[in-house]
Design a protein around this motif. Structure first.
Motif, PDB file in Angstrom:
ATOM      1  N   GLN A  67       0.511  -1.571   2.772  1.00 54.18           N
ATOM      2  CA  GLN A  67       1.364  -0.714   1.937  1.00 54.18           C
ATOM      3  C   GLN A  67       1.912  -1.434   0.698  1.00 54.18           C
ATOM      4  O   GLN A  67       2.749  -0.905  -0.016  1.00 54.18           O
ATOM      5  CB  GLN A  67       2.541  -0.179   2.758  1.00 54.18           C
ATOM      6  N   LEU A  68       1.453  -2.660   0.451  1.00 57.42           N
ATOM      7  CA  LEU A  68       2.020  -3.426  -0.661  1.00 57.42           C
ATOM      8  C   LEU A  68       1.560  -2.888  -2.012  1.00 57.42           C
ATOM      9  O   LEU A  68       0.374  -2.655  -2.246  1.00 57.42           O
ATOM     10  CB  LEU A  68       1.620  -4.896  -0.548  1.00 57.42           C
ATOM     11  N   GLY A  69       2.529  -2.709  -2.897  1.00 55.29           N
ATOM     12  CA  GLY A  69       2.220  -2.319  -4.270  1.00 55.29           C
ATOM     13  C   GLY A  69       2.456  -3.507  -5.180  1.00 55.29           C
ATOM     14  O   GLY A  69       1.870  -4.575  -4.998  1.00 55.29           O
ATOM     15  N   ILE A  70       3.369  -3.326  -6.121  1.00 55.26           N
ATOM     16  CA  ILE A  70       3.641  -4.397  -7.078  1.00 55.26           C
ATOM     17  C   ILE A  70       4.467  -5.525  -6.435  1.00 55.26           C
ATOM     18  O   ILE A  70       5.425  -5.269  -5.697  1.00 55.26           O
ATOM     19  CB  ILE A  70       4.367  -3.799  -8.308  1.00 55.26           C
TER      20      ILE A  70
ATOM     21  N   PHE B 124       7.482  -3.869  -4.170  1.00 53.52           N
ATOM     22  CA  PHE B 124       7.391  -2.398  -4.182  1.00 53.52           C
ATOM     23  C   PHE B 124       6.290  -1.942  -3.240  1.00 53.52           C
ATOM     24  O   PHE B 124       5.219  -2.555  -3.216  1.00 53.52           O
ATOM     25  CB  PHE B 124       7.023  -1.878  -5.573  1.00 53.52           C
ATOM     26  N   PRO B 125       6.509  -0.845  -2.526  1.00 52.90           N
ATOM     27  CA  PRO B 125       5.382  -0.289  -1.752  1.00 52.90           C
ATOM     28  C   PRO B 125       4.408   0.443  -2.677  1.00 52.90           C
ATOM     29  O   PRO B 125       4.748   0.791  -3.811  1.00 52.90           O
ATOM     30  CB  PRO B 125       6.058   0.689  -0.799  1.00 52.90           C
ATOM     31  N   LEU B 126       3.211   0.661  -2.174  1.00 50.00           N
ATOM     32  CA  LEU B 126       2.164   1.364  -2.927  1.00 50.00           C
ATOM     33  C   LEU B 126       2.439   2.878  -2.899  1.00 50.00           C
ATOM     34  O   LEU B 126       2.614   3.453  -1.842  1.00 50.00           O
ATOM     35  CB  LEU B 126       0.810   1.080  -2.295  1.00 50.00           C
ATOM     36  N   VAL B 127       2.473   3.466  -4.076  1.00 51.09           N
ATOM     37  CA  VAL B 127       2.683   4.899  -4.211  1.00 51.09           C
ATOM     38  C   VAL B 127       1.472   5.491  -4.909  1.00 51.09           C
ATOM     39  O   VAL B 127       1.124   5.069  -6.004  1.00 51.09           O
ATOM     40  CB  VAL B 127       3.970   5.190  -5.015  1.00 51.09           C
ATOM     41  N   GLY B 128       0.803   6.445  -4.267  1.00 50.34           N
ATOM     42  CA  GLY B 128      -0.427   6.954  -4.875  1.00 50.34           C
ATOM     43  C   GLY B 128      -0.628   8.450  -4.723  1.00 50.34           C
ATOM     44  O   GLY B 128      -1.680   8.973  -5.071  1.00 50.34           O
TER      45      GLY B 128
END
Lengths: 272, 74
Positions: free
Chosen positions: B42-45, B68-72
């Motif tokens: 779930q890792l984003g930035i 930040f978590p990954l948002v898609g």
């Protein structure tokens, strides 16, 4: 056309042409509503529907919006609101792309969905809705999935592309295609209480930065879903960026991402 | 060494939004991710002092790590 121009000039009231007058002129001269709109704006007049735009968007700028083509990829949560706002704004050519049909679990958030539309093709419903709210807009529907292979055809002649898809693969493909075609891309993504928006100008690699740790699969939206208000918020931020891209106005979200969290009610800017 | 950790969105739930935490020298970003039990898929930035980094970045005393978590979704 001179007779039409004379009529419009004569009918204009404080520079405004009413919907009734626009309709009657189209009928009298055997023209489409969009053709009459072009004449109205070309004369420096304004259809009354845009009266409340006038203090922030000049008649010349309204003409600029009318002569613009915006491609919206996705007609779901984000896409529904984006399409609606672009049509009301007066963007003259709107391309809507989605391969899907409406399902019951769309009803909590997707503007174009309704019980009567369940099972119907999303882009067909989009054409009906946009034509209903602004008949001067020309809508081009593509019932297709955006892919590398059809990118050049779908994005042809676009002044701006809007990313309203629901998966990272398509987002990265769309960013690559927009970059190659040198078209500005307005990206938005949502998950539950959260979301973010950025504008990718040709040459920027913002999406590669945002998704550099992506290993495949969905983000946190897979477990959170999406409520009614998050897509509307992200979509509104995206359309305001599209408007600025088309008009060359204001400060764009280029090389920066605006992330929002409406659970803690915070917005943070991340430099990309 | 002291590292300031900032978490965003779902990563805050059951954890914190900002905290000063102690880690041994040579700690990497991935070590903090594991320490906080953040799901890697779930890792984003990931940012250190406002610069984008990868999981193998070695942290230095006094730095600020933002996750930040990954948002898609759309």
């Amino acid at each position: 056309m001179n007779a039409l121009q004379d009529l419009l000039r004569q009918q204009a009231d404080e520079g405004l042409i009413s919907w009734g007058q626009q309709q009657a002129a189209a009928q009298q001269f055997g023209l489409r509503i969009s053709e009459v709109e072009q004449e109205i704006l070309g004369l420096g007049l304004l259809p009354t529907r845009y009266q409340r735009n006038r203090q922030m968007i000049s008649v010349a700028q309204q003409r600029q919006l009318f002569s613009s083509r915006v491609v919206v990829v996705g007609a779901g949560g984000l896409g529904g609101y984006i399409l609606e706002q672009l049509a009301r704004l007066g963007v003259g050519q709107i391309v809507t792309i989605d391969d899907d049909i409406f399902e019951e679990n769309n009803l909590n958030r997707q503007l174009l969905s309704s019980p009567a539309n369940l099972g119907r093709v999303k882009v067909e419903v989009a054409v009906e809705r946009l034509t209903e709210i602004n008949p001067a807009v020309t809508v081009y529907p593509f019932q297709a999935r955006f892919e590398k292979q059809n990118a050049a055809k779908l994005l042809a002649n676009a002044d701006c592309v809007v990313d309203a898809v629901d998966n990272v693969t398509a987002r990265l493909d769309l960013a690559a295609a927009s970059r190659e075609l040198k078209i500005p891309l307005v990206h938005g993504a949502i998950a539950g209480w959260y979301g973010h928006v950025t504008t990718v100008l040709p040459g920027d690699d913002s999406l590669q930065t945002i998704y550099r740790n992506w290993k495949g699969g969905k983000g946190i939206e897979a477990s959170l879903g999406n409520p009614s208000f998050t897509p509307a918020l992200a979509a509104s931020l995206q359309v305001s960026e599209v408007c600025k891209v088309l008009l060359g106005q204001g400060k764009l979200l280029s090389k920066r991402k605006l992330s929002f969290d409406v659970l803690d009610m915070e917005m943070v800017e991340v430099l990309l | 060494m002291k590292i300031t950790v900032k978490l965003f969105a779902t990563f805050r739930l059951g954890r914190f939004d900002i905290a000063s935490r102690d880690y041994p020298p040579e700690t990497k970003v991935i070590d903090v991710v594991k320490d906080l039990d953040l799901p890697e898929e779930q890792l984003g930035i990931l940012m250190v002092n406002s610069r984008h980094v990868d999981l193998d970045r070695v942290l230095v005393e006094g730095e600020t790590l933002a996750i930040f978590p990954l948002v898609g979704g759309g």
